[in-house]
Design an enzyme around this catalytic site. Structure first.
Site, PDB file in Angstrom:
ATOM      1  N   ASP A 164       1.114  -0.855   0.183  1.00  0.00           N
ATOM      2  CA  ASP A 164      -0.166  -0.327   0.189  1.00  0.00           C
ATOM      3  C   ASP A 164       0.726   0.800   0.156  1.00  0.00           C
ATOM      4  O   ASP A 164       1.130   1.306   0.658  1.00  0.00           O
ATOM      5  CB  ASP A 164      -0.945  -0.548   1.447  1.00  0.00           C
ATOM      6  N   THR A 175      -3.554   4.835  -3.792  1.00  0.00           N
ATOM      7  CA  THR A 175      -1.524   5.606  -2.967  1.00  0.00           C
ATOM      8  C   THR A 175      -0.501   5.819  -3.579  1.00  0.00           C
ATOM      9  O   THR A 175      -0.601   6.563  -3.310  1.00  0.00           O
ATOM     10  CB  THR A 175      -2.179   5.798  -1.710  1.00  0.00           C
ATOM     11  N   THR A 176      -1.012   4.533  -3.923  1.00  0.00           N
ATOM     12  CA  THR A 176       0.497   4.376  -5.067  1.00  0.00           C
ATOM     13  C   THR A 176       0.289   5.334  -6.317  1.00  0.00           C
ATOM     14  O   THR A 176       1.026   5.881  -7.137  1.00  0.00           O
ATOM     15  CB  THR A 176       1.011   2.888  -5.435  1.00  0.00           C
ATOM     16  N   ASP A 218      -8.600  -0.990   2.369  1.00  0.00           N
ATOM     17  CA  ASP A 218      -8.584  -0.216   1.138  1.00  0.00           C
ATOM     18  C   ASP A 218     -10.254  -0.652   0.430  1.00  0.00           C
ATOM     19  O   ASP A 218     -10.414   0.374  -0.007  1.00  0.00           O
ATOM     20  CB  ASP A 218      -8.052  -0.447   0.638  1.00  0.00           C
TER      21      ASP A 218
HETATM   22  P1  ADP Z   1      -2.981   1.796  -5.756  1.00  0.00           P
HETATM   23  O1  ADP Z   1      -1.819   2.271  -4.385  1.00  0.00           O
HETATM   24  O2  ADP Z   1      -3.080   2.878  -6.238  1.00  0.00           O
HETATM   25  O3  ADP Z   1      -4.557   1.898  -5.354  1.00  0.00           O
HETATM   26  P2  ADP Z   1      -2.778  -0.654  -6.602  1.00  0.00           P
HETATM   27  O4  ADP Z   1      -0.903  -1.854  -6.528  1.00  0.00           O
HETATM   28  O5  ADP Z   1      -4.111  -0.839  -5.684  1.00  0.00           O
HETATM   29  O6  ADP Z   1      -2.255   0.747  -6.504  1.00  0.00           O
HETATM   30  O7  ADP Z   1      -2.964  -0.581  -8.019  1.00  0.00           O
HETATM   31  C1  ADP Z   1      -4.067  -0.055  -8.851  1.00  0.00           C
HETATM   32  C2  ADP Z   1      -3.771  -0.024 -10.630  1.00  0.00           C
HETATM   33  O8  ADP Z   1      -4.167  -1.059 -10.636  1.00  0.00           O
HETATM   34  C3  ADP Z   1      -5.025   1.077 -10.927  1.00  0.00           C
HETATM   35  O9  ADP Z   1      -4.184   1.273 -11.836  1.00  0.00           O
HETATM   36  C4  ADP Z   1      -5.546  -0.678 -11.387  1.00  0.00           C
HETATM   37  O10 ADP Z   1      -6.574   0.013 -12.260  1.00  0.00           O
HETATM   38  C5  ADP Z   1      -4.916  -1.547 -12.134  1.00  0.00           C
HETATM   39  N1  ADP Z   1      -4.878  -3.177 -11.592  1.00  0.00           N
HETATM   40  C6  ADP Z   1      -5.745  -3.665 -10.509  1.00  0.00           C
HETATM   41  N2  ADP Z   1      -5.899  -4.738 -10.926  1.00  0.00           N
HETATM   42  C7  ADP Z   1      -5.730  -5.379 -12.588  1.00  0.00           C
HETATM   43  C8  ADP Z   1      -5.925  -6.308 -13.221  1.00  0.00           C
HETATM   44  N3  ADP Z   1      -6.659  -7.172 -12.327  1.00  0.00           N
HETATM   45  N4  ADP Z   1      -5.194  -5.958 -14.195  1.00  0.00           N
HETATM   46  C9  ADP Z   1      -4.865  -5.073 -14.747  1.00  0.00           C
HETATM   47  N5  ADP Z   1      -4.751  -3.894 -14.162  1.00  0.00           N
HETATM   48  C10 ADP Z   1      -4.844  -3.606 -12.522  1.00  0.00           C
HETATM   49 MG    MG Z   2      -5.585  -0.154  -4.835  1.00  0.00          MG
END
Ligand code: ADP
Ligand code: MG
Length: 532
Positions: free
Chosen positions: A65, A98-99, A399
């Site tokens: 996260d 948040t990332t 989250d």
């Molecule tokens: P954050 O902390 O920003 O939420 P994440 O590690 O949760 O970071 O990543 C979020 C990103 O990953 C988003 O842009 C989302 O659209 C993308 N994402 C999440 N699941 C998938 C998936 N199964 N396939 C492709 N992209 C994904």
């Molecule tokens: Mg996320």
């Protein structure tokens, strides 16, 4: 010779330096903030890496996260701290993304660097970015689809998308229904416009695996009943929550009573017994059969003798209720905290169908279910085999709860997997063609910077980022607005078929907050050290 040319040289140099310094400060700020963004870039997306964070006292955290990583990172540079604050802001506003917000900010800063190098004034950049971010949010709203809270499928998909990029992703099919149900239980879907996540109590209990995590429509205490031969299951419970102690009172000062003969000793004991018995009788008389006792820091909140009497009168006792839990307990059971025995009246008590002690794994907990006013508060009992997994599961579920909260606040969803960012970039580029001058330059740079999200998702998934992003662009240009990166197949497909959905609010707030931070970094032209 030297002395003569000195002053004039110095003057010209200082003039030169004055212009140079703000630029240097800006570049240094950009570099520092970008370093932070780059550090967490590898954590983005479902194939992102996790970080192991070790604190100075030896505690280890494993997390994916962004907000958690940044919170624990020791950041010294003031501009880098702004990125930490940025992810915090996103955490408060949306809870997820948040990332992404930091990655976007890092990319926008990169764009600023190039624009500054071209000689564009920081104020022009800042203004253009403001317009671009407003436009971007409008575009996003245009491509979002409305969702109803009764549409359970979409809610589940959104929660899973958030959970899929976590360390505990293999449990997403179990945790996402928990997140959805928990939120739906504490709100009234027809009227709610926000969710108070404090109504959902997360209880972490070591032992078992994440698979054993359950949602309990009621209240759970992690401690056992006090036993002493008393009941450990009460139906039709009348629950009283006391903040006073049922134990012999202590003197104000630290002094001692010397008892020299046996009859006196007997009297002291008898008095004590009578004092406690009086209290317990009053409790019983009010009709109470479950007694919750707040933890006391002054003395034992309840003595062994009191426990014995309470057990005899068939009153179930749970002691050591933490001060900060009182409000939650009162709200869910419908009782009022009772500060003295004189106020122990039936109207201050709450009621529930069942209070029972149950065995979970290796330890016992007390469950209160079937409250008179159902659905005010729920408890999620998190289980995990070790502390690191348990805490990350807790954060991940938080989250997911936030994602559902976003959908309650703003009932729109968009596709994930880089699709919205590429679409934005494309539409902003098109819009930029209608502009002139430096504004067009800045708009283009802004649009291009957003492609960092699909670029990073592809990079982290082991795909060729350049090939992936260019293909995405082509597909979007042909009108496939939901084409995204399918990390499982390693190709570009319609991401809606992959069930990757996310709330609109997460993306809009990420873009809004990131550009706001970048704009304020742009506007700084000096760092002044303060004496104190
Ligand atoms: P954050 O902390 O920003 O939420 P994440 O590690 O949760 O970071 O990543 C979020 C990103 O990953 C988003 O842009 C989302 O659209 C993308 N994402 C999440 N699941 C998938 C998936 N199964 N396939 C492709 N992209 C994904
Ligand atoms: Mg996320």
């Amino acid at each position: 010779m030297k002395g003569k040319s000195g002053p004039s040289n110095n003057a010209s140099r200082s003039l030169y330096k004055d212009k140079e310094k703000p630029t240097q400060i800006r570049y240094s700020n950009i570099t520092a903030a970008k370093a932070v963004a780059d550090a967490i870039r590898t954590s983005l997306g479902p194939r992102g890496m996790d970080k192991m964070i070790q604190s100075s006292n030896g505690d280890v955290t494993i997390t994916n996260d962004g907000a958690t990583i940044l919170k624990q990172m020791q950041v010294l540079h003031p501009a880098a701290k702004m990125l930490v604050e940025l992810s915090k802001a996103q955490d408060v506003e949306a809870g997820d993304g948040t990332t992404s917000v930091c990655v976007i900010a890092g990319s926008l800063l990169d764009a600023c660097h190039n624009l500054l190098a071209k000689g564009i004034h920081p104020t022009s950049i800042s203004e253009a970015f403001q317009k671009a971010s407003d436009k971007a949010i409008k575009i996003l709203q245009g491509i979002a689809t409305p969702v109803k809270l009764s549409d359970r499928e979409s809610l589940l998909k959104s929660a899973s998308t958030s959970l899929n990029s976590k360390v505990v992703s293999q449990y997403s099919s179990l945790l996402s229904p928990i997140a959805v149900d928990a939120v739906m239980k504490v709100i009234d879907p027809a009227t709610a416009s926000n969710v108070d996540l404090r109504d959902i109590k997360m209880m972490k209990k070591l032992g078992g695996t994440v698979d054993d995590t359950e949602l309990i429509d009621g209240l759970v205490f992690s401690q056992k009943t006090t036993g002493a031969g008393g009941p450990n299951r009460v139906e039709k419970a009348k629950i009283g929550l006391i903040q006073f102690c049922i134990s012999p009172p202590k003197t104000d000062m630290d002094n001692s009573v010397i008892v020299s003969d046996y009859t006196q000793m007997d009297r002291v004991l008898r008095e004590e017994r009578q004092y406690i018995l009086d209290i317990v009788k009053k409790v019983k008389k009010a009709g109470c059969n479950v007694l919750l006792i707040q933890k006391s820091i002054l003395r034992d909140a309840v003595s062994d003798l009191a426990l014995h009497f309470l057990a005899k009168m068939k009153i179930l006792v749970v002691k050591d209720i933490e001060r900060e839990d009182i409000e939650f307990v009162c709200k869910s059971v419908g009782c009022k905290p009772i500060a003295s025995i004189d106020h122990f009246l039936p109207e201050n008590m709450g009621s529930a169908e069942l209070v029972e002690e149950v065995q979970t794994g290796t330890s016992k907990i007390v469950k209160i279910t079937g409250m008179a006013i159902p659905g005010k508060c729920v408890t999620v009992l998190m289980r995990g085999s070790n502390k690191l997994v348990l805490e990350e599961a807790d954060r991940s579920l938080h989250d997911a709860l936030c994602v559902i909260r976003c959908l309650v606040k703003e009932r729109f969803i968009i596709a994930g997997g880089g699709a919205p960012e590429v679409e934005l970039s494309l539409q902003l580029m098109e819009y930029a063609n209608t502009l002139t001058g430096t504004e067009q330059y800045c708009f283009r740079a802004f649009a291009e910077a957003l492609e960092i999200i699909p670029f990073t998702l592809a990079e982290n998934a082991g795909l060729n980022p350049i090939a992936t992003v260019t293909e995405l662009r082509n597909r979007h240009a042909e009108g496939e607005i939901t084409a995204g990166i399918n990390v499982r197949k390693g190709a570009i497909t319609n991401i809606l078929e992959e069930n990757v959905l996310q709330p609109l609010l997460v993306s809009t707030s990420a873009i809004h907050l990131a550009s706001e931070t970048v704009r304020s970094i742009m506007k700084i032209d000096d760092i002044v050290m303060c004496i104190r």
